[in-house]
Design a protein around this motif. Sequence first.
Motif, PDB file in Angstrom:
ATOM      1  N   VAL A 294       2.521  -3.069  -7.757  1.00 38.59           N
ATOM      2  CA  VAL A 294       3.262  -2.431  -6.673  1.00 38.59           C
ATOM      3  C   VAL A 294       4.659  -2.067  -7.162  1.00 38.59           C
ATOM      4  O   VAL A 294       5.151  -0.953  -6.923  1.00 38.59           O
TER       5      VAL A 294
ATOM      6  N   ALA B  89       4.476   0.942  -9.368  1.00 33.65           N
ATOM      7  CA  ALA B  89       4.173   2.185  -8.660  1.00 33.65           C
ATOM      8  C   ALA B  89       5.421   2.829  -8.070  1.00 33.65           C
ATOM      9  O   ALA B  89       5.502   4.059  -7.961  1.00 33.65           O
TER      10      ALA B  89
ATOM     11  N   ARG C 127      -3.513  -4.496  -2.126  1.00 31.80           N
ATOM     12  CA  ARG C 127      -3.275  -3.168  -2.707  1.00 31.80           C
ATOM     13  C   ARG C 127      -4.452  -2.237  -2.440  1.00 31.80           C
ATOM     14  O   ARG C 127      -4.279  -1.071  -2.081  1.00 31.80           O
ATOM     15  N   GLU C 128      -5.649  -2.757  -2.628  1.00 31.79           N
ATOM     16  CA  GLU C 128      -6.844  -1.942  -2.405  1.00 31.79           C
ATOM     17  C   GLU C 128      -6.929  -1.517  -0.941  1.00 31.79           C
ATOM     18  O   GLU C 128      -7.270  -0.370  -0.628  1.00 31.79           O
TER      19      GLU C 128
ATOM     20  N   THR D 271      -3.912   1.126   0.108  1.00 32.59           N
ATOM     21  CA  THR D 271      -3.853   2.423  -0.576  1.00 32.59           C
ATOM     22  C   THR D 271      -5.089   3.280  -0.325  1.00 32.59           C
ATOM     23  O   THR D 271      -5.208   4.367  -0.894  1.00 32.59           O
ATOM     24  N   GLN D 272      -5.990   2.823   0.523  1.00 32.45           N
ATOM     25  CA  GLN D 272      -7.144   3.659   0.848  1.00 32.45           C
ATOM     26  C   GLN D 272      -6.715   4.927   1.591  1.00 32.45           C
ATOM     27  O   GLN D 272      -7.248   6.015   1.355  1.00 32.45           O
TER      28      GLN D 272
ATOM     29  N   HIS E 188      -3.072   5.358   2.400  1.00 28.46           N
ATOM     30  CA  HIS E 188      -1.614   5.431   2.377  1.00 28.46           C
ATOM     31  C   HIS E 188      -1.103   5.448   0.944  1.00 28.46           C
ATOM     32  O   HIS E 188      -1.788   5.018   0.017  1.00 28.46           O
ATOM     33  N   GLU E 189       0.144   5.905   0.798  1.00 24.41           N
ATOM     34  CA  GLU E 189       0.903   5.751  -0.436  1.00 24.41           C
ATOM     35  C   GLU E 189       1.884   4.597  -0.235  1.00 24.41           C
ATOM     36  O   GLU E 189       2.298   4.302   0.887  1.00 24.41           O
ATOM     37  N   TYR E 190       2.273   3.970  -1.339  1.00 26.65           N
ATOM     38  CA  TYR E 190       3.245   2.874  -1.232  1.00 26.65           C
ATOM     39  C   TYR E 190       4.566   3.333  -0.626  1.00 26.65           C
ATOM     40  O   TYR E 190       5.285   2.545  -0.004  1.00 26.65           O
TER      41      TYR E 190
ATOM     42  N   ASP F 102       4.923   5.463   1.761  1.00 26.35           N
ATOM     43  CA  ASP F 102       4.809   5.790   3.179  1.00 26.35           C
ATOM     44  C   ASP F 102       5.558   4.752   4.017  1.00 26.35           C
ATOM     45  O   ASP F 102       5.678   3.584   3.622  1.00 26.35           O
TER      46      ASP F 102
ATOM     47  N   ALA G 257       5.625  -0.362   0.259  1.00 30.03           N
ATOM     48  CA  ALA G 257       5.979  -1.089  -0.962  1.00 30.03           C
ATOM     49  C   ALA G 257       7.038  -2.143  -0.688  1.00 30.03           C
ATOM     50  O   ALA G 257       6.948  -3.282  -1.179  1.00 30.03           O
TER      51      ALA G 257
ATOM     52  N   GLU H 221      -6.430  -2.066   7.604  1.00 28.01           N
ATOM     53  CA  GLU H 221      -6.677  -0.993   6.644  1.00 28.01           C
ATOM     54  C   GLU H 221      -7.911  -1.270   5.791  1.00 28.01           C
ATOM     55  O   GLU H 221      -8.632  -0.344   5.406  1.00 28.01           O
TER      56      GLU H 221
END
Length: 338
Positions: free
Chosen positions: A73, A76, A195-196, A199-200, A202-204, A206, A217, A279
């Motif tokens: 994270v 990223a 994380r999995e 991020t399905q 979303h972006e970190y 966001d 993040a 999520e």
Amino acid sequence: MTNSESEADDTDDEDAEGLTYAETGVDIDASEAATMALIGAAGEFEGDYAGLVDIGDQYLALATDGVGTKLLVAEAVDDYSTIGIDCIAMNANDLIATGVEPVAFVDYLAVETPDEETSEDIGAGLRTGAERADVALVGGETAVMPDVIKGLDIAGTCAGLAPKDAVFPGEAEPGDAIVGWPSSGIHSNGLTLAREAVTQDHEYTDPFPPNPDRTIAEELLTPTRIYSEVLAPLRASETHAAAHVTGGGWTNLTRMGSHRYEITDPFEAQPVFEFVQAEGEVSDEEMHRTFNMGTGFVAAVPEADAAEIVADSEDARAIGEVADGDEAVSIRDLELTE
């Protein structure tokens, strides 16, 4: 010889919907087998959360750990400013769970390519973590290994000292009260699953839906709480055992002995857990087997001592009791077993 990511248990339920820790790449059975093989080859040592060395009238205690995939994270979003805090926290908290006062920390940073700004950020986090844990930073090692490391990895070792009669026995007793302290959030465990999940869709970078003033993040990178302040009140009582709620979530309580742990008033889980669960469509049981779910540290103490410990702590409370029965953790209508 544990790993902050790989201790978490998992239920291999082929009918379950949603993400599980195993499906995101952490094979618990294989990890445990490898750990036991390592211990078997190296030899047993005294201690659970930390190894204890008899040095006369005291124990020298050592704990080693890393940050796990929380690093991904940070990578990223190119923000390593809190990673050093996590590294110290994961080690210092293990000493505290043993009844040992952390006194010194040494880090090991392995990188693919050296980067001055990244190293400065990590160093600043280590300094902050050392201040929170009240430990001395006594050096470390930086290794440049492009053939071995992709990106970077950081781990460390924390040393502590304790009089022999100050170390917690490590075995809870039926009738004990369980005192708990809240976590600061997701800490440094279960990030492979988290994380999995997030991020399905979303972006970190966001906004974090429960608090749009923060990014996803930033929420995931909230530093692990360091529980230094709990040691004094626990030592002042006849604390039987303590547990740092790390990988494995609430099943960590069984490290205090093979009892039934009735959790009747846990701390509320922070919004990050609800977000991850929604999520990834993660089951309640999987969440409690992987994450701290709002409670980061617990202790089993005589019922008569619980009120005084709570009074001497800023944010502690009695959250349950140790009962007779088969080894299990009862929490939020769940029955968790190893």
